[in-house]
Design a protein around this motif. Structure first.
Motif, mmCIF file in Angstrom:
data_model
loop_
_atom_site.group_PDB
_atom_site.id
_atom_site.type_symbol
_atom_site.label_atom_id
_atom_site.label_comp_id
_atom_site.label_asym_id
_atom_site.label_seq_id
_atom_site.Cartn_x
_atom_site.Cartn_y
_atom_site.Cartn_z
ATOM 1 N N TYR A 248 0.701 -1.143 0.035
ATOM 2 C CA TYR A 248 0.001 0.004 0.028
ATOM 3 C C TYR A 248 0.752 1.365 -0.047
ATOM 4 C CZ TYR A 248 -3.756 -3.201 1.325
ATOM 5 O OH TYR A 248 -4.654 -4.212 1.423
ATOM 6 N N GLY A 249 0.070 2.413 -0.517
ATOM 7 C CA GLY A 249 0.998 3.527 -0.378
ATOM 8 C C GLY A 249 1.794 3.897 -1.706
ATOM 9 N N GLY A 250 2.730 4.712 -1.626
ATOM 10 C CA GLY A 250 3.880 4.937 -2.745
ATOM 11 C C GLY A 250 3.076 6.044 -3.670
ATOM 12 N N GLN A 251 1.766 6.243 -3.416
ATOM 13 C CA GLN A 251 1.383 7.339 -4.592
ATOM 14 C C GLN A 251 1.876 8.984 -4.063
ATOM 15 O OE1 GLN A 251 -0.359 5.581 -2.545
ATOM 16 N NE2 GLN A 251 -2.234 6.796 -1.635
ATOM 17 N N SER A 252 1.593 9.617 -4.921
ATOM 18 C CA SER A 252 1.954 11.109 -5.067
ATOM 19 C C SER A 252 0.642 11.761 -5.010
ATOM 20 C CB SER A 252 2.860 11.645 -5.828
ATOM 21 O OG SER A 252 4.081 10.854 -5.875
ATOM 22 N N THR A 253 0.461 12.787 -4.373
ATOM 23 C CA THR A 253 -0.955 13.754 -4.484
ATOM 24 C C THR A 253 -0.256 15.145 -4.141
ATOM 25 O OG1 THR A 253 -3.046 14.132 -3.505
ATOM 26 C CG2 THR A 253 -1.684 13.319 -2.067
ATOM 27 N N HIS A 254 -1.205 16.014 -3.568
ATOM 28 C CA HIS A 254 -0.742 17.374 -3.302
ATOM 29 C C HIS A 254 -1.877 18.098 -2.209
ATOM 30 C CE1 HIS A 254 -3.429 18.157 -6.713
ATOM 31 N NE2 HIS A 254 -3.520 19.414 -5.973
ATOM 32 N N ILE A 255 -1.391 19.028 -1.611
ATOM 33 C CA ILE A 255 -2.362 19.789 -0.870
ATOM 34 C C ILE A 255 -2.540 21.093 -1.346
ATOM 35 C CG2 ILE A 255 -2.763 20.918 1.472
ATOM 36 C CD1 ILE A 255 -0.964 18.909 2.631
ATOM 37 N N PRO A 256 -3.711 21.419 -1.967
ATOM 38 C CA PRO A 256 -4.033 22.824 -2.452
ATOM 39 C C PRO A 256 -4.322 23.988 -1.491
ATOM 40 C CG PRO A 256 -5.968 21.502 -2.531
ATOM 41 C CD PRO A 256 -5.067 20.884 -1.972
ATOM 42 N N ILE A 257 -3.357 24.812 -1.480
ATOM 43 C CA ILE A 257 -3.596 26.298 -0.617
ATOM 44 C C ILE A 257 -4.121 27.102 -1.583
ATOM 45 C CG2 ILE A 257 -2.362 27.703 1.020
ATOM 46 C CD1 ILE A 257 -0.489 25.316 1.703
ATOM 47 N N LYS A 258 -5.228 27.829 -1.301
ATOM 48 C CA LYS A 258 -5.824 28.615 -2.188
ATOM 49 C C LYS A 258 -5.034 30.106 -1.849
ATOM 50 C CE LYS A 258 -9.354 28.323 -4.312
ATOM 51 N NZ LYS A 258 -9.571 27.844 -5.700
ATOM 52 N N VAL A 259 -5.127 30.954 -2.934
ATOM 53 C CA VAL A 259 -4.769 32.284 -2.745
ATOM 54 C C VAL A 259 -5.499 33.123 -1.791
ATOM 55 C CG1 VAL A 259 -3.898 34.468 -3.679
ATOM 56 C CG2 VAL A 259 -3.355 32.074 -4.889
ATOM 57 N N ASN A 260 -6.910 32.788 -2.225
ATOM 58 C CA ASN A 260 -7.716 33.398 -1.393
ATOM 59 C C ASN A 260 -8.661 32.475 -0.771
ATOM 60 O OD1 ASN A 260 -9.768 35.535 -0.228
ATOM 61 N ND2 ASN A 260 -10.850 35.875 -2.275
ATOM 62 N N MET A 261 -8.246 31.889 0.534
ATOM 63 C CA MET A 261 -8.790 30.829 1.179
ATOM 64 C C MET A 261 -10.420 31.558 2.009
ATOM 65 S SD MET A 261 -7.098 28.342 3.848
ATOM 66 C CE MET A 261 -5.641 28.291 2.687
ATOM 67 N N GLY A 262 -10.557 32.393 2.017
ATOM 68 C CA GLY A 262 -11.695 33.096 3.108
ATOM 69 C C GLY A 262 -12.822 33.729 1.852
#
Length: 424
Positions: A248-262
């Motif tokens: 299990y595991g080994g995959q790649s992903t990402h965390i999107p951080i919005k420029v205008n989160m609010g």
């Protein structure tokens, strides 16, 4: 966006939500045209003409024009927004409220109940300020009993609008509070166009100034869309682990951080705080409202001070919403528990610090952009000599509400597809 709307129109559940939202907005607009009892409409119109163009005119825009006619919805949603600001700030300060915010749905309902209590208190304050301060001279002939009825109607109207906003959020499309503000702003656009036409007729406004302002507004719309869609993707890698005979595991992903989160909420909250001087000036009648309005509108120092305060408030609320929506400690903890890590960054506290640094920088860029887009139309209208009933914040709110509503439609359509797939 048009494709999403076209697909959503085919879904019965979404159509019902749309019709319910439309019905609530129609009721809100009708209520803004129903005056409270025992008033002289001519005397009110004359009283409002003396303060038109001041900060109270800005407060009137937030209420959809109900303040100028002293309608049953004259206070609008603004007391509820101010109460929400107060409760969210207190949640950070008071440990008991912070515990409630972490208790899920039940805790949220308790905080919502406290917010309504604060809304009632603010509505009482504003209703008395309007009937005895701003329109005190126009309502001088009213008896004590009549003024009591007026105040009760104004307070009841605010609570009804609050209920509509909450119900639209639950059973309709989009955020109900934002949609009510959206309708109030949209209602002010025809008045601005009428003023421009009148200025062209009497040669007090040039066509070039209107064209420049239109170009600025279009540019702001494009910029708001780009900021709303902009994000920084933090790469995440999951470690491989063997369970039995499977890996299990080994995959790649990402965390999107919005420029205008609010989203539009920093602008909405900043507008609510900026309306506080207008609210206080209501107690001092026309003289007080005109005095405060003239200081911020007519004096150069007051105008610059107003824009500076507005920009600072947008920055503060942008960071405030970023802290609420993106808890870097929890993100780092969940990543570590699930075997995930940011390449080149150690799990745990280093990951939390890294996410916090990136989030802070992104939020700074987004908040500065929002502040600039908010003040540019105000500066342009002053230099061009154009009288507008809306500012950059109004344009951002309108565009932001449309984008957020379309995103909710897209999310609902995605959930619908998943449900259809699971039911097969």
């Amino acid at each position: 966006m048009l494709k999403i709307i076209k697909k959503a129109a085919k879904e019965e559940e979404i159509r019902k939500r749309f019709y319910f939202t439309l019905l609530m907005l129609v009721v809100y607009r009708l209520g803004n045209n129903i005056p409270i009892p025992f008033i002289d409409t001519k005397a009110l119109a004359n009283a409002y003409q003396n303060i038109e163009g001041t900060l109270v005119d800005y407060l009137n825009m937030l209420t959809g024009g109900g303040l100028s006619t002293l309608s049953i919805f004259a206070l609008g949603i603004q007391p509820y927004i101010t109460a929400s600001i107060v409760m969210q700030l207190l949640t950070v300060v008071i440990p008991r409220l912070e515990e409630l915010s972490r208790e899920g749905e039940q805790g949220r309902k308790t905080i919502q109940k406290y917010t309504r209590y604060v809304t009632i208190a603010l509505a009482i304050f504003q209703a008395i300020a309007i009937t005895n301060g701003l329109y005190g001279a126009a309502l001088a002939d009213a008896t004590g009993f009549q003024k009591l009825i007026m105040n009760i109607v104004l307070i009841g109207g605010t609570m009804f609008v609050t209920w509509m906003g909450e119900t639209m959020t639950e059973k309709g499309l989009g955020n109900g509070t934002s949609l009510i503000i959206f309708m109030g702003i949209i209602a002010s656009f025809p008045r601005t166009i009428a003023r421009w036409q009148q200025g062209l007729h009497y040669n007090t406004t040039s066509i070039l100034a209107i064209v420049i302002m239109a170009i600025i507004i279009i540019a702001i719309v494009i910029a708001v869309v780009l900021i709303s869609e902009g994000e920084r993707k933090i790469p995440i890698q999951y470690a491989k682990r063997v369970v039995g005979r499977k890996m299990y595991g080994g995959q790649s992903t990402h965390i999107p951080i919005k420029v205008n989160m609010g989203g539009v909420m920093p602008i909405v909250f900043a507008s609510a705080v900026l309306a506080i001087p207008s609210t206080i000036s209501l107690f001092f009648g026309n003289n007080g409202a005109s005095g405060i309005g003239n200081f911020f509108n007519e004096t150069t120092f007051g105008f610059i001070l107003y824009l500076l305060i507005q920009s600072i408030l947008i920055l503060v609320f942008a960071y405030f919403y970023n802290q609420i929506q993106f808890n870097t400690v929890e993100y780092a903890k969940q990543l570590q528990q699930n075997g995930g890590f940011v390449p080149g960054i150690r799990p745990g506290k280093p990951t939390s610090d890294f996410l916090g640094t990136v989030s802070t920088r992104i939020t700074f860029i987004g908040s500065i952009a929002l502040a600039l887009l908010t003040i540019i139309p105000s500066i342009a209208s002053r230099l061009l000599g154009l009288d507008i009933s809306f500012g950059g914040s109004s344009v951002i709110i309108v565009v932001g509400v449309i984008i957020e509503t379309v995103k909710q439609l897209e999310a609902m359509m995605t959930m619908k597809q998943y449900k259809g797939f699971l039911n097969r």
